[in-house]
Write a protein that holds these residues in place. Sequence first.
Motif, mmCIF file in Angstrom:
data_model
loop_
_atom_site.group_PDB
_atom_site.id
_atom_site.type_symbol
_atom_site.label_atom_id
_atom_site.label_comp_id
_atom_site.label_asym_id
_atom_site.label_seq_id
_atom_site.Cartn_x
_atom_site.Cartn_y
_atom_site.Cartn_z
ATOM 1 N N TYR A 69 0.833 -1.197 0.000
ATOM 2 C CA TYR A 69 0.000 0.000 0.000
ATOM 3 C C TYR A 69 0.864 1.243 0.000
ATOM 4 O O TYR A 69 2.008 1.211 0.456
ATOM 5 C CB TYR A 69 -0.853 0.103 1.278
ATOM 6 C CG TYR A 69 -1.729 -1.055 1.595
ATOM 7 C CD1 TYR A 69 -2.576 -1.605 0.646
ATOM 8 C CD2 TYR A 69 -1.747 -1.595 2.882
ATOM 9 C CE1 TYR A 69 -3.396 -2.665 0.957
ATOM 10 C CE2 TYR A 69 -2.574 -2.652 3.206
ATOM 11 C CZ TYR A 69 -3.393 -3.190 2.244
ATOM 12 O OH TYR A 69 -4.204 -4.239 2.563
ATOM 13 N N HIS A 71 -0.020 4.963 1.648
ATOM 14 C CA HIS A 71 -0.981 5.845 2.302
ATOM 15 C C HIS A 71 -0.677 7.280 1.888
ATOM 16 O O HIS A 71 0.460 7.730 1.988
ATOM 17 C CB HIS A 71 -0.893 5.700 3.827
ATOM 18 C CG HIS A 71 -1.162 4.306 4.295
ATOM 19 N ND1 HIS A 71 -2.433 3.835 4.507
ATOM 20 C CD2 HIS A 71 -0.332 3.280 4.568
ATOM 21 C CE1 HIS A 71 -2.365 2.567 4.896
ATOM 22 N NE2 HIS A 71 -1.108 2.200 4.948
ATOM 23 N N LEU A 72 -1.729 7.976 1.438
ATOM 24 C CA LEU A 72 -1.532 9.288 0.831
ATOM 25 C C LEU A 72 -2.275 10.362 1.614
ATOM 26 O O LEU A 72 -3.282 10.079 2.260
ATOM 27 C CB LEU A 72 -2.072 9.264 -0.604
ATOM 28 C CG LEU A 72 -1.546 8.130 -1.485
ATOM 29 C CD1 LEU A 72 -2.474 7.892 -2.657
ATOM 30 C CD2 LEU A 72 -0.151 8.435 -1.956
ATOM 31 N N LYS A 74 -4.895 13.049 1.926
ATOM 32 C CA LYS A 74 -6.126 13.354 1.182
ATOM 33 C C LYS A 74 -6.101 14.768 0.598
ATOM 34 O O LYS A 74 -6.589 15.007 -0.511
ATOM 35 C CB LYS A 74 -7.317 13.218 2.152
ATOM 36 C CG LYS A 74 -8.650 13.066 1.472
ATOM 37 C CD LYS A 74 -9.739 12.835 2.514
ATOM 38 C CE LYS A 74 -11.037 12.389 1.869
ATOM 39 N NZ LYS A 74 -12.031 11.999 2.885
ATOM 40 N N ILE B 32 -10.243 -4.698 2.143
ATOM 41 C CA ILE B 32 -10.392 -3.244 2.281
ATOM 42 C C ILE B 32 -11.754 -2.838 1.760
ATOM 43 O O ILE B 32 -12.174 -3.277 0.688
ATOM 44 C CB ILE B 32 -9.306 -2.480 1.501
ATOM 45 C CG1 ILE B 32 -7.925 -2.826 2.035
ATOM 46 C CG2 ILE B 32 -9.523 -0.977 1.610
ATOM 47 C CD1 ILE B 32 -6.814 -2.002 1.420
ATOM 48 N N GLU B 52 -9.243 -1.119 6.399
ATOM 49 C CA GLU B 52 -8.609 -2.396 6.121
ATOM 50 C C GLU B 52 -8.846 -3.337 7.296
ATOM 51 O O GLU B 52 -8.691 -2.942 8.448
ATOM 52 C CB GLU B 52 -7.098 -2.202 5.927
ATOM 53 C CG GLU B 52 -6.373 -3.503 5.641
ATOM 54 C CD GLU B 52 -4.863 -3.419 5.811
ATOM 55 O OE1 GLU B 52 -4.376 -2.478 6.455
ATOM 56 O OE2 GLU B 52 -4.191 -4.334 5.316
ATOM 57 N N LYS B 70 -7.654 -1.128 10.312
ATOM 58 C CA LYS B 70 -6.873 0.104 10.137
ATOM 59 C C LYS B 70 -7.641 1.045 9.226
ATOM 60 O O LYS B 70 -8.241 0.620 8.246
ATOM 61 C CB LYS B 70 -5.526 -0.203 9.490
ATOM 62 C CG LYS B 70 -4.566 -0.987 10.361
ATOM 63 C CD LYS B 70 -3.218 -1.032 9.649
ATOM 64 C CE LYS B 70 -2.405 -2.232 10.061
ATOM 65 N NZ LYS B 70 -1.250 -2.438 9.176
ATOM 66 N N SER B 72 -7.578 4.472 6.684
ATOM 67 C CA SER B 72 -6.710 5.328 5.880
ATOM 68 C C SER B 72 -7.589 6.283 5.082
ATOM 69 O O SER B 72 -8.554 5.858 4.452
ATOM 70 C CB SER B 72 -5.852 4.490 4.947
ATOM 71 O OG SER B 72 -4.959 5.319 4.240
ATOM 72 N N GLU B 73 -7.263 7.559 5.112
ATOM 73 C CA GLU B 73 -8.115 8.535 4.395
ATOM 74 C C GLU B 73 -7.959 8.397 2.885
ATOM 75 O O GLU B 73 -8.900 8.650 2.136
ATOM 76 C CB GLU B 73 -7.805 9.971 4.856
ATOM 77 C CG GLU B 73 -6.362 10.410 4.676
ATOM 78 C CD GLU B 73 -6.154 11.870 5.098
ATOM 79 O OE1 GLU B 73 -5.184 12.478 4.614
ATOM 80 O OE2 GLU B 73 -6.981 12.380 5.883
#
Lengths: 94, 92
Positions: A69, A71-72, A74, B32, B52, B70, B72-73
């Motif tokens: 993954y 993670h970014l 937003k 997810i 997730e 978990k 995540s945005e």
Amino acid sequence: MLFFSFFKTLVDQQITVELKNDIEITGTLRSVDQYLNIKLENITNKESIRYPHLNAVKTLFIRGSTIRYVHLPKSAIDVNLLQDAARKEAMVSK
Amino acid sequence: MADSFESTEPLDLIKSLLDETIVVKLRGAREIIGKLHAYDSHCNMVLGDATETIYQINDSTKEITPIEKKQSEMIFVRGDSVILFSSPDLDG
């Protein structure tokens, strides 16, 4: 090519890369190529207890294929623009 | 080829799910749920407001239990980890 272009727009952003071996590395995205290989700068290693050898490293190259993954932030992403780009990509790849 | 065949290519399913909430099953007993913002032919994806869930499979009883969740945005998922995806609404 969609995600190559997408990641190019995220250069200089703070991202967290999660690898397939569960290592998570946060850093500034410095560059990306067509294989989605990634160069990260100024990294911080959240798991310094498990992987202390990463503590000495400031800049690294990550092979795209080892990534699970990313993670970014937003705030750095225009969702509408991204969806339009995905629709266009779906048209041309036919 | 006739139009009717072209419109039933597998990836056309995911195209119609843009901006919808989807569930993605991944290697390593992971799943997810998130809003689909982008994908490509490798099944690389970007999901927004994603949750997730990591599952643990008991070898002897075959019992599957969620062990970690978990948030995540915004998350990019590399396509080679993807097993399948679907929409919770597709069956409804």
